[in-house]
Design an enzyme around this catalytic site. Structure first.
Site, PDB file in Angstrom:
ATOM      1  N   ASP A  82     -10.017  -3.626  -5.590  1.00 48.28           N
ATOM      2  CA  ASP A  82      -9.559  -3.064  -4.318  1.00 48.28           C
ATOM      3  C   ASP A  82     -10.138  -1.627  -4.364  1.00 48.28           C
ATOM      4  O   ASP A  82     -10.036  -0.751  -5.262  1.00 48.28           O
ATOM      5  CB  ASP A  82      -8.145  -2.966  -4.599  1.00 48.28           C
ATOM      6  CG  ASP A  82      -7.377  -2.323  -3.601  1.00 48.28           C
ATOM      7  OD1 ASP A  82      -7.819  -1.364  -2.689  1.00 48.28           O
ATOM      8  OD2 ASP A  82      -6.001  -2.657  -3.390  1.00 48.28           O
ATOM      9  N   HIS A 120      -8.343  -4.700  -0.572  1.00 49.32           N
ATOM     10  CA  HIS A 120      -7.091  -3.976  -0.412  1.00 49.32           C
ATOM     11  C   HIS A 120      -6.168  -5.070   0.569  1.00 49.32           C
ATOM     12  O   HIS A 120      -5.191  -4.795   0.799  1.00 49.32           O
ATOM     13  CB  HIS A 120      -7.338  -2.612   0.206  1.00 49.32           C
ATOM     14  CG  HIS A 120      -6.098  -1.692   0.289  1.00 49.32           C
ATOM     15  ND1 HIS A 120      -5.297  -1.572  -0.817  1.00 49.32           N
ATOM     16  CD2 HIS A 120      -5.410  -1.144   1.228  1.00 49.32           C
ATOM     17  CE1 HIS A 120      -4.109  -0.446  -0.741  1.00 49.32           C
ATOM     18  NE2 HIS A 120      -4.276  -0.589   0.548  1.00 49.32           N
ATOM     19  N   SER A 178       0.780  -1.210  -0.040  1.00 54.61           N
ATOM     20  CA  SER A 178       0.115  -0.007   0.004  1.00 54.61           C
ATOM     21  C   SER A 178       0.858   1.289   0.028  1.00 54.61           C
ATOM     22  O   SER A 178       1.646   1.414  -0.955  1.00 54.61           O
ATOM     23  CB  SER A 178      -1.033  -0.084   1.317  1.00 54.61           C
ATOM     24  OG  SER A 178      -1.927   1.046   1.146  1.00 54.61           O
TER      25      SER A 178
HETATM   26  C1  MLT Z   1      -1.392   6.223  -0.260  1.00 47.80           C
HETATM   27  O1  MLT Z   1      -1.757   7.038   0.332  1.00 47.80           O
HETATM   28  O2  MLT Z   1      -0.193   5.611  -0.208  1.00 47.80           O
HETATM   29  C2  MLT Z   1      -2.380   5.019  -0.717  1.00 47.80           C
HETATM   30  O3  MLT Z   1      -3.544   5.667  -0.726  1.00 47.80           O
HETATM   31  C3  MLT Z   1      -2.654   3.853  -0.095  1.00 47.80           C
HETATM   32  C4  MLT Z   1      -2.744   3.901   1.387  1.00 47.80           C
HETATM   33  O4  MLT Z   1      -3.857   4.206   1.952  1.00 47.80           O
HETATM   34  O5  MLT Z   1      -1.543   4.006   2.319  1.00 47.80           O
END
Ligand code: MLT
Length: 202
Positions: free
Chosen positions: A152, A183, A102
């Site tokens: 996701d 996710h 992520s």
């Molecule tokens: C980010 O902000 O990098 C993406 O939205 C994934 C997350 O929630 O960390």
């Protein structure tokens, strides 16, 4: 940067750079590193940015909307940290494979987008396109594994397709593993990443 370095039993192996998701810490992905290669050294780094107390690697303006200026600054900071860590712990700076989930996958992707020799390869779990409209460095032959969820809600499937296309155009050898579990970082995608690692990474 706050981190854990754990020396592996086989120093010829790449160093696994572990990058957690939003709200995680440098502890989170240690078991994942073990599942990929228990003999490799591990460098697990905590993101330097705090979003209401949740560690991240760079700021965002909203969910999925990145603060580009901070992304560029933090990517440079992490890249420099990798050089410092290699000196301190005496490992080969040119033999680092990232494993990110992520937000951690997004900063790993950003290293690939901004620096030609930042990583020797990457496993990106549920990444997005870190930046658009920029020219990527030459990534000829660089192995990249991406796992993604068709459903996701945080990283839409189109992001994965675009990321695959952008990295491939820059020369990277990209393998995409699709799942249907939102996710979530699943056991099956980690197994797929381990298989990929055993095929591509020596
Ligand atoms: C980010 O902000 O990098 C993406 O939205 C994934 C997350 O929630 O960390």
């Amino acid at each position: 940067m706050k981190h854990i370095f754990r020396e592996g039993s086989d120093k010829s192996k790449p160093v696994l750079l572990l990058l957690h998701g939003t709200g995680g810490t440098e502890q989170d992905l240690l078991p994942l590193g073990d599942m990929i290669d228990s003999t490799a050294s591990v460098l697990s780094v905590r993101g330097n940015v705090s979003e209401n107390g949740m560690p991240r690697y760079f700021r965002r303006i909203a969910e999925g909307v990145f603060d580009e200026e901070d992304l560029i600054f933090r990517t440079k900071e992490l890249n420099e940290f990798l050089g410092e860590a290699a000196e301190k712990y005496q490992f080969n700076r040119n033999n680092i494979i990232a494993i990110g989930y992520s937000n951690g996958a997004n900063i790993a992707g950003s290293l690939l987008f901004h620096y030609e020799n930042a990583l020797k390869g990457a496993m990106l779990h549920h990444p997005m396109v870190p930046r658009r409209g920029v020219e990527l460095p030459n990534l000829a032959g660089l192995p990249v594994f991406i796992s993604a969820g068709e459903n996701d809600p945080i990283c839409p499937a189109q992001e994965t397709k675009d990321l695959d296309e952008l990295l491939s155009k820059a020369g990277a050898t990209v393998e995409v593993h699709w799942e249907n579990n939102g996710h979530q970082l699943t056991q099956t995608e980690v197994s797929a990443a381990a298989d990929w690692y055993n095929n591509y990474i020596k």
